[in-house]
Design a protein around this motif. Structure first.
Motif, short mmCIF file in Angstrom:
data_model
loop_
_atom_site.label_atom_id
_atom_site.label_comp_id
_atom_site.label_asym_id
_atom_site.label_seq_id
_atom_site.Cartn_x
_atom_site.Cartn_y
_atom_site.Cartn_z
N GLY A 33 0.89 -1.37 0.46
CA GLY A 33 0.05 0.16 0.00
C GLY A 33 1.10 1.19 -0.01
O GLY A 33 1.81 1.41 0.65
N GLU A 34 0.55 2.06 -1.01
CA GLU A 34 1.46 2.93 -0.86
C GLU A 34 0.61 4.53 0.07
O GLU A 34 -0.71 5.16 0.00
N ASN A 35 1.52 4.71 0.90
CA ASN A 35 1.06 5.56 1.67
C ASN A 35 2.25 6.73 3.08
O ASN A 35 3.51 6.26 2.45
N GLY A 36 1.44 6.83 3.91
CA GLY A 36 2.37 7.81 4.04
C GLY A 36 2.83 7.56 5.59
O GLY A 36 2.68 7.13 6.44
N THR A 37 4.20 8.41 6.08
CA THR A 37 4.44 9.05 7.26
C THR A 37 3.14 8.55 8.59
O THR A 37 3.61 7.69 9.59
N TRP A 38 1.63 9.46 8.15
CA TRP A 38 1.25 9.57 9.29
C TRP A 38 0.16 8.06 9.78
O TRP A 38 -1.07 8.34 9.82
N GLN A 39 0.21 7.21 8.69
CA GLN A 39 -0.67 5.74 8.91
C GLN A 39 0.21 5.28 9.36
O GLN A 39 -0.14 4.18 10.26
N LEU A 40 1.71 5.06 10.32
CA LEU A 40 2.08 4.57 11.58
C LEU A 40 1.56 4.03 12.56
O LEU A 40 0.85 3.09 12.91
N GLY A 41 0.45 5.06 13.32
CA GLY A 41 -0.23 4.65 14.44
C GLY A 41 -1.70 3.61 14.12
O GLY A 41 -1.35 2.70 14.40
N ASN A 42 -2.15 3.76 12.72
CA ASN A 42 -3.20 3.12 12.33
C ASN A 42 -2.31 1.81 11.62
O ASN A 42 -3.02 0.65 12.06
N ALA A 43 -1.00 1.76 11.40
CA ALA A 43 -0.54 1.03 10.73
C ALA A 43 -0.23 -0.58 12.04
O ALA A 43 0.15 -1.67 11.91
N ASP A 44 0.13 -0.15 13.18
CA ASP A 44 0.26 -0.62 14.75
C ASP A 44 -0.84 -0.96 14.43
O ASP A 44 -1.11 -2.04 15.20
N LYS A 45 -2.19 -0.80 14.13
CA LYS A 45 -3.19 -0.81 14.66
C LYS A 45 -4.12 -2.29 14.18
O LYS A 45 -5.20 -2.48 14.13
N ALA A 46 -3.00 -2.42 12.50
CA ALA A 46 -3.83 -2.95 11.50
C ALA A 46 -4.56 -4.27 11.94
O ALA A 46 -4.98 -5.31 11.26
N GLY A 47 -3.23 -4.79 12.51
CA GLY A 47 -4.09 -6.26 13.16
C GLY A 47 -2.71 -7.53 12.98
O GLY A 47 -2.82 -8.66 12.47
N PHE A 48 -2.08 -7.07 11.95
CA PHE A 48 -1.20 -8.27 11.35
C PHE A 48 0.18 -7.49 11.19
O PHE A 48 0.24 -6.25 11.06
N ASP A 49 1.51 -8.21 10.54
CA ASP A 49 2.63 -7.76 10.65
C ASP A 49 3.03 -6.55 9.03
O ASP A 49 2.69 -7.96 8.18
N TYR A 50 4.30 -6.15 9.53
CA TYR A 50 4.43 -5.07 8.09
C TYR A 50 5.77 -4.08 8.51
O TYR A 50 6.19 -4.74 9.63
N GLY A 51 5.63 -4.02 7.98
CA GLY A 51 7.28 -3.83 7.42
C GLY A 51 7.44 -1.96 6.36
O GLY A 51 5.77 -1.93 5.57
N VAL A 52 8.27 -1.29 5.68
CA VAL A 52 7.84 -0.89 4.58
C VAL A 52 9.34 0.04 4.41
O VAL A 52 10.34 -0.24 4.71
N ILE A 53 9.04 -0.08 2.96
CA ILE A 53 10.71 0.14 2.51
C ILE A 53 9.95 1.39 0.94
O ILE A 53 9.42 1.79 1.53
N ASN A 54 10.96 2.14 0.79
CA ASN A 54 10.94 3.18 -0.05
C ASN A 54 10.32 2.68 -1.37
O ASN A 54 10.65 1.78 -1.91
N ILE A 55 9.63 3.65 -2.03
CA ILE A 55 9.01 3.52 -3.41
C ILE A 55 9.98 3.55 -4.14
O ILE A 55 11.31 4.15 -4.27
N PRO A 56 10.89 2.24 -5.14
CA PRO A 56 11.33 2.44 -5.85
C PRO A 56 11.49 3.12 -7.01
O PRO A 56 10.56 3.22 -7.77
N ALA A 57 12.63 3.32 -8.02
CA ALA A 57 12.74 4.40 -8.87
C ALA A 57 12.75 3.20 -10.17
O ALA A 57 13.14 1.51 -9.86
#
Length: 414
Positions: free
Chosen positions: A264-288
């Protein structure tokens, strides 16, 4: 010099066009003008979601106290704030300090209502150049950023694992597309993003556009067409849902949060929601396109100082700005506003305290302002044709080349 009415009216129209996407949103309509007497100074910001008891509200109040005055804070939503700032300048009662979304800075500068930071003796040397660039016009800074947010790719660890995809293998467009195809073969969904016909759609498309090496002054270059063709390929092949055409960044996040999507392409502001999503997640930079991190657009606000008839007020105003942008307060922006600090030393401390910010610091390092590179107030006349082109191509109405040819013609007219 107080700007002319004609200049302000032109700027007012430009602010209306910008209609910022920002991570911070809400609604409020209270008033607050500069009070020249009684030790009261006025401060406007775009955070109506934070009241006086919030960490942000308390920080503003403390900075007033530290400067020896009462700081009267008024919150508007982002677009309303820009409009009211221009009207207040026309009436000669602009606030003493104002926090504005970064694309609006150039519009306010063109209207002649902001002071240069150097004229106020404010130091911006430690601020990352790519972040302060959004508030720099003709080599002069007109504000100090309190932080930056930007875009990255959230990923669902379980979905990728089941598809046999190592997120570290996603290094360019080809490897990302291959990963999406593997995920689809397991019955899960590929990637979701926002391609809505507003500034949010342009904001989310820019990493791919810039990641191809394209330039906003030439929307229909082969590089720009490659970026739009990538998105179109994903939608046509079912690797991204057709509802990206209606997705805001919020609804796109809600799709990712179902646990059905790999990315999912999204922003820094979703970090709090990511922690509440109920599954393990990670973040990578958008590749060129050909590897490395794509340039991503910076979101975030600048502390600015509007022009005042009573220039004697600037001494205290400078103290307020210095307090709001101190290292200690920039560090606090992590938890208050979910921002990456614009200063390297503070970023390092943010990552030490919260390792989850590490990919976001890297993303911000590769970011650029939407109005940077001399675009300034011409950015809205480019962004609208761009998001219209994205809509036309993804809906099947036009080819990527035809859609961007139309966009380029529209941008040149604008």
């Amino acid at each position: 010099m107080i700007p002319s009415r004609r200049t302000l009216l032109a700027a007012l129209a430009a602010v209306g066009t910008l209609a910022s996407l920002a991570a911070c949103a809400g609604g409020s309509d209270s008033s607050g003008a500069s009070d020249a007497g009684g030790g009261t100074y006025s401060f406007w910001d775009p955070y109506p979601q934070f009241d006086a008891s919030s960490a942000w509200g308390k920080r503003v109040s403390r900075c007033g106290t530290k400067a020896g005055v009462t700081l009267k804070r008024t919150a508007y939503d982002t677009t309303d704030l820009g409009n009211k700032a221009l009207l207040a300048a026309q009436q000669g009662n602009a606030p003493d300090v104002m926090l504005v979304d970064n694309p609006v800075v150039s519009t306010l500068v063109e209207a002649g209502i902001l002071n240069r930071t150097s004229d106020l003796g404010l130091d911006t040397k430690s601020v990352q150049q790519n972040i302060i660039g959004a508030g720099t016009i003709d080599g002069a800074a007109y504000g100090i950023p309190i932080g930056a947010n930007t875009l990255g790719l959230y990923y669902n660890k379980k979905v990728l694992s089941a598809a046999g995809v190592d997120p570290a293998s996603v290094k360019d467009w080809n490897s990302l597309t291959a990963a999406l195809q593997k995920v689809r073969s397991t019955g899960k969904k590929g990637i979701t993003f926002s391609a809505i016909g507003t500034e949010e759609g342009s904001f989310q498309f820019l990493p791919w556009f810039w990641g191809a090496g394209a330039d906003l002054k030439e929307l229909n270059s082969a590089k720009g067409v490659a970026a739009l063709s990538l998105w179109k390929q994903w939608v046509d092949d079912g690797l991204a849902p057709k509802d990206v055409l209606q997705n805001t960044q919020t609804t796109s996040w809600q799709e990712f949060a179902t646990g059905e999507y790999a990315f999912g392409e999204n922003g820094t502001w979703q970090l709090g929601n990511a922690d509440k999503a109920g599954f393990d997640y990670g973040v990578i930079n958008i590749p060129a396109q050909k590897g490395g991190s794509a340039p991503v657009p910076t979101g975030g606000e600048f502390v600015t100082v509007p022009v005042q008839k009573d220039t004697a007020r600037y001494d205290v105003t400078g103290k307020i700005v210095t307090c709001l942008t101190s290292d200690a307060n920039l560090l606090a922006s992590d938890t208050t506003l979910t921002y990456v600090a614009p200063v390297a030393a503070v970023q390092a401390e943010q990552v030490r305290q919260n390792p989850k910010l590490k990919p976001w610091v890297a993303a911000v390092a590769a970011a650029r302002g939407r109005t940077s590179g001399g675009l300034g107030t011409t950015y809205p006349t480019i962004s609208q044709p761009l998001w219209t082109a994205v809509q036309a191509a993804l809906s099947g109405g036009k080819s990527a080349q035809s859609a961007l040819d139309t966009a380029q013609a529209g941008a040149q007219k604008g």
